[in-house]
Design a protein around this motif. Structure first.
Motif, PDB file in Angstrom:
ATOM      1  N   VAL A 135      17.286 -20.475   4.887  1.00 51.68           N
ATOM      2  CA  VAL A 135      16.818 -21.675   5.693  1.00 51.68           C
ATOM      3  C   VAL A 135      15.672 -22.073   4.976  1.00 51.68           C
ATOM      4  CG1 VAL A 135      15.454 -22.103   7.897  1.00 51.68           C
ATOM      5  CG2 VAL A 135      17.150 -20.519   7.781  1.00 51.68           C
ATOM      6  N   PRO A 136      15.617 -23.309   4.773  1.00 49.98           N
ATOM      7  CA  PRO A 136      14.544 -24.049   3.925  1.00 49.98           C
ATOM      8  C   PRO A 136      13.276 -23.939   4.329  1.00 49.98           C
ATOM      9  CG  PRO A 136      15.708 -25.842   4.976  1.00 49.98           C
ATOM     10  CD  PRO A 136      16.352 -24.563   5.225  1.00 49.98           C
ATOM     11  N   ARG A 185      12.335 -16.368  15.914  1.00 49.67           N
ATOM     12  CA  ARG A 185      10.987 -16.124  16.623  1.00 49.67           C
ATOM     13  C   ARG A 185      11.168 -15.528  17.825  1.00 49.67           C
ATOM     14  NH1 ARG A 185       7.627 -17.417  20.204  1.00 49.67           N
ATOM     15  NH2 ARG A 185       8.754 -18.948  20.927  1.00 49.67           N
ATOM     16  N   LEU A 237      16.951 -27.195  20.423  1.00 45.85           N
ATOM     17  CA  LEU A 237      16.276 -27.325  19.244  1.00 45.85           C
ATOM     18  C   LEU A 237      17.533 -27.192  18.231  1.00 45.85           C
ATOM     19  CD1 LEU A 237      13.581 -27.968  18.290  1.00 45.85           C
ATOM     20  CD2 LEU A 237      13.196 -25.479  17.920  1.00 45.85           C
ATOM     21  N   ALA A 248       8.891 -23.352  14.446  1.00 48.18           N
ATOM     22  CA  ALA A 248       8.526 -22.246  14.895  1.00 48.18           C
ATOM     23  C   ALA A 248       7.630 -21.504  13.874  1.00 48.18           C
ATOM     24  CB  ALA A 248       9.852 -21.391  14.929  1.00 48.18           C
ATOM     25  N   ASP A 282      18.729 -29.742  15.237  1.00 51.59           N
ATOM     26  CA  ASP A 282      18.313 -29.355  14.050  1.00 51.59           C
ATOM     27  C   ASP A 282      18.621 -27.871  13.841  1.00 51.59           C
ATOM     28  OD1 ASP A 282      17.065 -28.442  11.584  1.00 51.59           O
ATOM     29  OD2 ASP A 282      15.547 -30.017  11.581  1.00 51.59           O
ATOM     30  N   TYR A 287      23.622 -16.842  11.877  1.00 52.28           N
ATOM     31  CA  TYR A 287      23.394 -18.127  11.245  1.00 52.28           C
ATOM     32  C   TYR A 287      24.855 -18.784  10.565  1.00 52.28           C
ATOM     33  CZ  TYR A 287      20.896 -21.328   8.037  1.00 52.28           C
ATOM     34  OH  TYR A 287      20.686 -22.751   7.393  1.00 52.28           O
ATOM     35  N   ASP A 325      18.383 -25.574  11.153  1.00 51.37           N
ATOM     36  CA  ASP A 325      17.484 -24.866  10.649  1.00 51.37           C
ATOM     37  C   ASP A 325      16.360 -24.412  11.592  1.00 51.37           C
ATOM     38  OD1 ASP A 325      18.878 -24.180   8.119  1.00 51.37           O
ATOM     39  OD2 ASP A 325      18.245 -25.979   7.499  1.00 51.37           O
ATOM     40  N   ARG A 326      15.624 -25.438  11.992  1.00 52.21           N
ATOM     41  CA  ARG A 326      14.302 -25.385  12.878  1.00 52.21           C
ATOM     42  C   ARG A 326      14.851 -24.607  14.056  1.00 52.21           C
ATOM     43  NH1 ARG A 326      10.544 -30.251  13.701  1.00 52.21           N
ATOM     44  NH2 ARG A 326      12.450 -31.486  13.952  1.00 52.21           N
ATOM     45  N   ARG A 352      10.751 -25.757   4.888  1.00 54.92           N
ATOM     46  CA  ARG A 352      10.085 -27.016   5.753  1.00 54.92           C
ATOM     47  C   ARG A 352      10.571 -26.928   7.168  1.00 54.92           C
ATOM     48  NH1 ARG A 352      14.831 -29.232   6.810  1.00 54.92           N
ATOM     49  NH2 ARG A 352      16.099 -29.705   5.041  1.00 54.92           N
ATOM     50  N   ALA A 353      11.552 -25.573   7.402  1.00 54.40           N
ATOM     51  CA  ALA A 353      12.171 -25.751   8.821  1.00 54.40           C
ATOM     52  C   ALA A 353      11.063 -24.812   9.437  1.00 54.40           C
ATOM     53  CB  ALA A 353      13.451 -25.104   8.772  1.00 54.40           C
ATOM     54  N   TYR A 354      10.085 -24.042   8.981  1.00 53.24           N
ATOM     55  CA  TYR A 354       9.374 -23.101   9.967  1.00 53.24           C
ATOM     56  C   TYR A 354       8.016 -22.965   9.184  1.00 53.24           C
ATOM     57  CZ  TYR A 354      11.008 -19.692   6.139  1.00 53.24           C
ATOM     58  OH  TYR A 354      10.987 -19.251   5.057  1.00 53.24           O
ATOM     59  N   PHE A 388      17.313 -22.359  14.281  1.00 57.85           N
ATOM     60  CA  PHE A 388      17.420 -20.877  14.077  1.00 57.85           C
ATOM     61  C   PHE A 388      16.120 -20.030  13.737  1.00 57.85           C
ATOM     62  CE2 PHE A 388      18.193 -17.726  10.524  1.00 57.85           C
ATOM     63  CZ  PHE A 388      19.071 -16.855  11.430  1.00 57.85           C
ATOM     64  N   ALA A 389      15.196 -20.748  13.294  1.00 57.13           N
ATOM     65  CA  ALA A 389      14.005 -20.458  12.777  1.00 57.13           C
ATOM     66  C   ALA A 389      13.392 -20.031  14.299  1.00 57.13           C
ATOM     67  CB  ALA A 389      12.929 -21.132  12.091  1.00 57.13           C
ATOM     68  N   GLU A 390      13.466 -21.015  15.272  1.00 56.96           N
ATOM     69  CA  GLU A 390      12.877 -20.724  16.448  1.00 56.96           C
ATOM     70  C   GLU A 390      13.680 -19.338  17.168  1.00 56.96           C
ATOM     71  OE1 GLU A 390      10.436 -20.845  18.134  1.00 56.96           O
ATOM     72  OE2 GLU A 390      10.843 -20.856  20.135  1.00 56.96           O
TER      73      GLU A 390
END
Lengths: 284, 189
Positions: free
Chosen positions: A53-54, B22, B8, A106, B12, B54, B14-15, A56-58, B17-19
């Motif tokens: 995951v890049p 978290r 989310l 996040a 997007d 993912y 990636d964002r 910029r995404a978190y 997945f980050a959430e």
């Protein structure tokens, strides 16, 4: 062996009926609550890295013990993306959720804070930090950058911000609104703003905290009180013919004999004084 | 909460997945820790679970990602990852099962600051008792009471009728209650 588990024998059977009958009210029999917890710090970031995951995404964030107050400080791509005193949040999760709402990213816990943050809190100088103001309008981020320009241990009136930030037409209320919308109070020294007499203004931080931050930076409230009582807003030096804000480093070294108080810029000008180039009181 | 993980994820990947990591990392970690009973491999299991998630999400359409029930979905993956892990372990001669009770840090018998030790000891006894519970009870009990999934979700996940899940959870709790480690005064109130 398993037969032991099948029978609802003895006292267990009685308790069981009560537990099972109310599926929603089961809550946490046996203290299962204590078995729920967060991931180890950094595990989330390791997962995102391995998944590719890049960045910029978190964002990442950590708890930083400042000398006056502990802060959550979030950062991403080398810049501070958000920060706030720990006691303004119900807990880490509250900070994470508010960060997501504001930035759309996040914030995952990281063991190590952004380099420079600890030092910035200790010294009160955040010059080597970068901030990512996100979607904040440019006029507001310029106001916040102006706040960053107030040196440690000094105060500036709210009106001063307008000229510094290149928005001279903004009212004090608008300027304060911009200050309060900032993503990183304390780290961005909003407590160094005051009214004409240097008294604290509504910068978005609790009054008690502002008081402690000012005390830590050695702001002499008693001295300010004397100037306020005398209607003094600027101090001139009889030898250099320059006038400053009272908390300016230059103003503080004027000896008693040469200190000339002024109530307004116009009065100082009339007396033939020019404004200090460090604290730039000319706009006030 | 105006911003939910599935929304989310739909917007997007990636964002989102980050959430997802978290907001759901803690529950996946807690469940896998209790399923496997030892902390040795849990971090690997959690990583594996999320990496599979993912990969799967990358293949989903935004609509499908937006319709996700993230908690149940992640725990379905996590349970499978754990099962595979147990199977691999049983093939090796060293450990016979995924649960290694001997490894659990029991505070019993260790002298310590009274109040805190009492609380910690209570928790550790529950941990140990849970680890001793046979798998067919432990899995539903953990999914119900640590992951707080609904019975229908658990039934879906385990591929059995809802009634079976309810029975297993209740028998599991009954069994826990009978464990000598969990004395009656402490647990049943």
């Amino acid at each position: 062996m398993s037969g032991r588990y099948e029978g609802p024998g003895g006292p267990a059977g009685a308790a069981r009926a009560g537990l099972n009958g109310t599926a929603s009210a089961e809550g946490a029999p046996f203290g299962f609550d204590s078995l729920r917890g967060p991931m180890p710090v950094d595990l989330g970031i390791r997962i995102l890295r391995r998944a590719g995951v890049p960045e910029r995404a978190y964002d990442r964030y950590s708890l930083v013990e400042g000398p006056v107050v502990a802060l959550f400080v979030a950062h991403g791509r080398g810049a501070v993306t958000g920060a706030g005193p720990v006691d303004r949040y119900a807990g880490p999760e509250d900070f994470e959720e508010q960060h997501l709402l504001r930035t759309g990213r996040a914030a995952l816990p990281a063991g190590r804070p952004l380099p420079g943050v600890v030092g910035a809190l200790r010294t009160g100088r955040d010059r080597n930090l970068r901030y990512d103001y996100g979607t904040l309008p440019e006029s507001r981020s310029r106001v916040l950058e102006a706040v960053r320009g107030i040196p440690r241990g000094q105060l500036r009136p709210v009106g001063w911000l307008g000229a510094e930030a290149g928005v001279p037409e903004a009212t004090a209320a608008e300027l304060l609104e911009a200050v309060r919308s900032g993503p990183a109070p304390v780290l961005i020294p909003v407590h160094r703003l005051g009214d004409e007499d240097g008294r604290p203004v509504d910068c978005g931080l609790p009054a008690v905290l502002v008081e402690r931050l000012r005390a830590y930076e050695g702001i002499d409230e008693e001295r300010l009180g004397r100037f306020a009582a005398a209607g003094t807003h600027y101090l001139g030096s009889g030898t250099t013919r320059i006038f400053c804000y009272p908390t300016c480093a230059h103003a503080r070294r004027i000896t008693d004999r040469h200190r000339v108080p002024f109530g307004s810029v116009a009065a100082a000008r009339r007396a033939g004084y020019r404004p200090c180039l460090s604290c730039r009181p000319v706009a006030a | 909460m105006p911003l939910q993980v599935p929304e989310l994820l739909a917007v997007d990947l990636d964002r989102g997945f980050a959430e997802l990591v978290r907001s759901h990392g803690g529950v996946v970690y807690s469940v896998l820790l209790r399923l496997s009973g030892s902390s040795r491999d849990v971090e690997d299991l959690v990583q594996d679970t999320f990496l599979r998630a993912y990969t799967a999400l990358s293949g989903y359409s935004p609509e499908r990602r937006g319709a996700l029930q993230p908690r149940a979905w992640l725990l379905a993956i996590g349970t499978n990852v754990w099962r595979n892990h147990v199977r691999t372990l049983t093939r090796r001669p060293v450990a016979e099962s995924g649960v290694d009770v001997g490894e659990l840090p029991l505070t019993d018998g260790l002298p310590g600051p009274e109040q805190r030790a009492e609380h910690v000891a209570e928790r550790e006894r529950l941990v140990a008792a849970l680890a001793e519970l046979p798998e067919r009870y432990r899995v539903p009990v953990v999914l119900r009471h640590i992951a707080e999934l609904g019975y229908a979700e658990i039934a879906d996940l385990l591929g059995c009728p809802v009634g079976t899940v309810k029975a297993q959870v209740s028998r599991g709790l009954a069994a826990l209650r009978e464990m000598p480690r969990l004395t009656q005064e402490e647990v049943i109130r």
